[in-house]
Scaffold this active site. Structure first.
Site, PDB file in Angstrom:
ATOM      1  N   MET A   1    -110.739  72.742   0.150  1.00  0.00           N
ATOM      2  CA  MET A   1    -110.466  73.995  -0.471  1.00  0.00           C
ATOM      3  C   MET A   1    -109.852  73.910  -1.734  1.00  0.00           C
ATOM      4  O   MET A   1    -109.682  74.751  -2.798  1.00  0.00           O
ATOM      5  CB  MET A   1    -109.749  74.719   0.503  1.00  0.00           C
ATOM      6  CG  MET A   1    -110.756  75.346   1.774  1.00  0.00           C
ATOM      7  SD  MET A   1    -109.814  76.165   2.948  1.00  0.00           S
ATOM      8  CE  MET A   1    -109.325  77.684   2.002  1.00  0.00           C
ATOM      9  N   ALA A   2    -108.854  72.807  -1.869  1.00  0.00           N
ATOM     10  CA  ALA A   2    -107.738  72.846  -3.052  1.00  0.00           C
ATOM     11  C   ALA A   2    -107.948  71.680  -3.789  1.00  0.00           C
ATOM     12  O   ALA A   2    -108.351  70.615  -3.211  1.00  0.00           O
ATOM     13  CB  ALA A   2    -106.679  73.336  -2.444  1.00  0.00           C
TER      14      ALA A   2
ATOM     15  N   LYS B   1    -100.522  72.726  -5.408  1.00  0.00           N
ATOM     16  CA  LYS B   1    -101.987  72.977  -4.680  1.00  0.00           C
ATOM     17  C   LYS B   1    -102.492  74.170  -5.303  1.00  0.00           C
ATOM     18  O   LYS B   1    -101.998  75.415  -5.055  1.00  0.00           O
ATOM     19  CB  LYS B   1    -101.911  72.926  -3.267  1.00  0.00           C
ATOM     20  CG  LYS B   1    -103.294  73.197  -2.599  1.00  0.00           C
ATOM     21  CD  LYS B   1    -103.368  73.292  -1.052  1.00  0.00           C
ATOM     22  CE  LYS B   1    -102.742  71.869  -0.443  1.00  0.00           C
ATOM     23  NZ  LYS B   1    -102.801  71.784   1.110  1.00  0.00           N
TER      24      LYS B   1
ATOM     25  N   VAL C   1    -104.727  69.052  -5.658  1.00  0.00           N
ATOM     26  CA  VAL C   1    -103.386  68.767  -5.737  1.00  0.00           C
ATOM     27  C   VAL C   1    -102.806  68.181  -6.881  1.00  0.00           C
ATOM     28  O   VAL C   1    -103.676  67.158  -7.240  1.00  0.00           O
ATOM     29  CB  VAL C   1    -102.762  68.114  -4.167  1.00  0.00           C
ATOM     30  CG1 VAL C   1    -101.212  68.231  -4.362  1.00  0.00           C
ATOM     31  CG2 VAL C   1    -103.257  68.822  -2.930  1.00  0.00           C
TER      32      VAL C   1
ATOM     33  N   GLY D   1    -104.324  64.556  -5.461  1.00  0.00           N
ATOM     34  CA  GLY D   1    -105.157  64.785  -4.171  1.00  0.00           C
ATOM     35  C   GLY D   1    -106.060  65.846  -4.361  1.00  0.00           C
ATOM     36  O   GLY D   1    -106.009  66.508  -5.318  1.00  0.00           O
TER      37      GLY D   1
ATOM     38  N   ASP E   1    -105.423  71.830  12.482  1.00  0.00           N
ATOM     39  CA  ASP E   1    -106.040  70.688  11.367  1.00  0.00           C
ATOM     40  C   ASP E   1    -105.301  69.459  11.517  1.00  0.00           C
ATOM     41  O   ASP E   1    -104.965  68.817  10.544  1.00  0.00           O
ATOM     42  CB  ASP E   1    -106.305  71.448  10.184  1.00  0.00           C
ATOM     43  CG  ASP E   1    -107.343  70.373   9.538  1.00  0.00           C
ATOM     44  OD1 ASP E   1    -108.202  69.636  10.148  1.00  0.00           O
ATOM     45  OD2 ASP E   1    -107.386  70.414   8.387  1.00  0.00           O
TER      46      ASP E   1
ATOM     47  N   GLY F   1    -109.044  68.366  -1.588  1.00  0.00           N
ATOM     48  CA  GLY F   1    -109.736  68.495  -0.340  1.00  0.00           C
ATOM     49  C   GLY F   1    -110.834  69.535  -0.463  1.00  0.00           C
ATOM     50  O   GLY F   1    -111.015  69.795  -1.681  1.00  0.00           O
TER      51      GLY F   1
END
Length: 552
Positions: free
Chosen positions: A18-19, A36, A21, A14, A130, A16
């Site tokens: 900011m990060a 993460k 995974v 995964g 969120d 995103g």
């Protein structure tokens, strides 16, 4: 990157803003986890690192069946990381992309779980801020939801002053939360509380129900204006099968003012549970169902028919078995009688030369026995296997073909076959083979079947009639109550339902009267008492229960 701290890093699963995974393995407890890590370009910003690690302080406090568990948090070689539960499933965003809108029952089931997770977080002072489809993982073949990514969550117990400082750090262009699902107060950069999560939940439920986002505008400015001032396309215009109760829940969640939304996630969960139960109860009911009196009578008739069918089948089977046993006993007695009566003559012939044997008496007796209405076959064979007497004279002198063991009884579709050994003075002199027809037995069975079927049909019709008229008795007060509710929905509260009933319907009428009274009092606090009885209810007023008059 193959290792972070004690964790062995596997494939990326995964990504995103900011990060990233990764799938990882914790060798200390031999467990597969998700880890993460902050993006490399963001690791030099202390504020971003702090915000990233705040997820652990928020979600680490929460242990709930529908919240992804945080196991560990820290930094290793300058890489901030969070070790968490690996959830084997797809995100709700992926499911909606591939499958489109979900069924109403699945929408409600997943929404109940998400609302329950939010209620747990809110009760522990954590606001997610969120809520979006990509932060909801669907597992267990689509039956279970897991809420994750508390990366921008705010902890309520930090206190109001510190919370204000947190908000003041957010400047234009840095609104925290995914824009498409954020609340109006988030869009305008105002302080938020737990009701902001409820608005975002409403956006997610809307998208699950309709298959499209509630606020589809492009561009941050346009989207913020649409969320703050606009309204989604009414669900009834987008789809036709969404229950009215679910539409109400979504509309209340998407209220612009936090005060107009539900007061808590627990309240959302409870009302969604009620709606889910209603949908499950009506799952197999067609949209335009039969009248209650028809459904009740058909249900009772069908139940009676099944019960009677099983009972009649059992009775007929038992009766058939009993009649066959009786017929077989009678056939065996007749065959034994023939064997005893021809035994003397067959014993005499056995001692004579073949030329001197006289079988005419045996044949005469066989013909007399065969003249009985139920005898369909009769043969008498000597010890040498030659037929000496038979109902069919063409068989005399031919070889006898044994069909089964001696002294046997066989039940067949055409009759009962009995064989008996002819014995006299302790010696065997031949065999008698007789078939007794079952026409009389089958006739008796058919008569019994007709009578029992007629009786069953009569009982089913009586039960159906009882169900029909019972439902009519129940339908009448329900129609009156429905008419009264329609009047109240139209703004008419100047009436009460009077009655003399002391059953559940009477209690329902009393509750309705209390409701109307509360509605009137809420409109006019100075008004007391009951209003006049509406003619539309058509319920006779009991002389012993006069209505109270309105106090001027």
């Amino acid at each position: 990157m193959t290792r972070i701290g004690r964790y062995r890093i596997g494939a990326a699963i995964g990504e995103g803003a900011m990060a990233q995974v990764f799938l990882a393995h914790d060798p200390s407890i031999e467990r597969t986890i998700a880890i993460k890590v902050l993006r490399p370009e963001l690791r030099g910003d202390p504020e971003v690192v702090q915000r990233f690690l705040k997820e652990s302080r928020a979600a680490g406090m929460l242990s709930h069946a529908h919240i992804a568990t945080i196991y560990d948090v820290g930094q290793s070689d300058g890489i901030p990381y969070i070790a968490m539960e690996h959830v084997d499933g797809d995100s709700l965003e992926t499911m909606l992309t591939h499958q489109g809108r979900l069924t109403t029952e699945r929408v409600l089931a997943l929404s109940v779980q998400i609302a329950d997770a939010l209620d747990f977080a809110h009760r522990h002072g954590v606001i997610h801020r969120d809520i979006k489809p990509s932060n909801i993982l669907i597992t267990d073949k689509g039956r279970s939801a897991k809420l994750l990514d508390f990366g921008i969550a705010r902890i309520e117990i930090l206190g109001e002053a510190r919370a204000e400082r947190e908000v003041s750090r957010t400047v234009v262009g840095q609104i925290m939360g995914t824009p498409r699902y954020m609340s109006p107060e988030q869009a305008m950069g105002l302080p938020v509380d737990h009701r902001s999560d409820l608005f975002s939940l409403g956006s997610v439920i809307y998208e699950m129900t309709v298959g499209k986002p509630a606020f589809p505008a492009n561009g941050l400015a346009s989207l913020a204006i649409q969320i703050a001032q606009g309204s989604p396309i009414p669900i009834e215009q987008a789809i036709t099968d969404c229950p009215r109760g679910l539409r109400f829940v979504i509309a209340k969640l998407l209220a612009k003012k936090p005060a107009d939304r539900f007061t808590s996630a627990a309240a959302v969960r409870d009302v969604l549970k009620l709606e889910l139960e209603a949908v499950q109860q009506d799952r197999d009911v067609r949209r335009r169902g039969l009248a209650m009196r028809t459904k009740l009578s058909l249900t009772m008739a069908a139940t009676a028919a099944v019960a009677l069918g099983l009972s009649v089948g059992f009775v007929l089977d038992s009766q058939k078995s009993a009649l066959e046993t009786m017929a077989l006993t009678s056939a065996s007695s007749m065959t034994s009688f023939v064997a005893r009566n021809v035994g003397v003559r067959m014993a005499e012939n056995a001692d004579l030369p073949v030329a001197e044997q006289d079988w005419l008496p045996v044949q005469a007796f066989a013909e007399t026995a065969a003249a009985q209405g139920n005898v369909r076959l009769l043969t008498v064979a000597d010890e040498g296997g030659v037929i000496r007497a038979a109902d069919d004279k063409a068989l005399i002198g031919k070889r006898y073909v044994a069909r089964g063991a001696s002294d046997a009884a066989i039940v067949g579709d055409k009759g009962f076959r009995i064989t008996r050994t002819v014995r006299y003075a302790g010696h065997n002199f031949g065999r008698v083979d007789m078939v007794i027809g079952r026409g009389a037995l089958d006739g008796a069975m058919r008569t019994a079947e007709i009578l029992l079927f007629a009786l069953s049909l009569f009982v089913v019709l009586v039960v159906a009639a009882v169900g029909y008229f019972s439902a009519r008795q129940l339908s009448a007060p329900l129609r009156r109550l429905n008419k009264a509710l329609t009047d109240v929905a139209g703004g008419n509260t100047a009436f009460r339902i009077s009655h003399r009933r002391r059953d559940e319907i009477g209690s329902l009428f009393d509750t309705f009267n209390d409701l109307v009274e509360h509605i009137e009092l809420s409109r006019n606090p100075d008004a007391t008492g009951d209003g006049p009885v509406s003619d539309a209810t058509k319920i006779v007023v009991a002389p012993t229960l006069p209505l109270k008059r309105r106090v001027a």
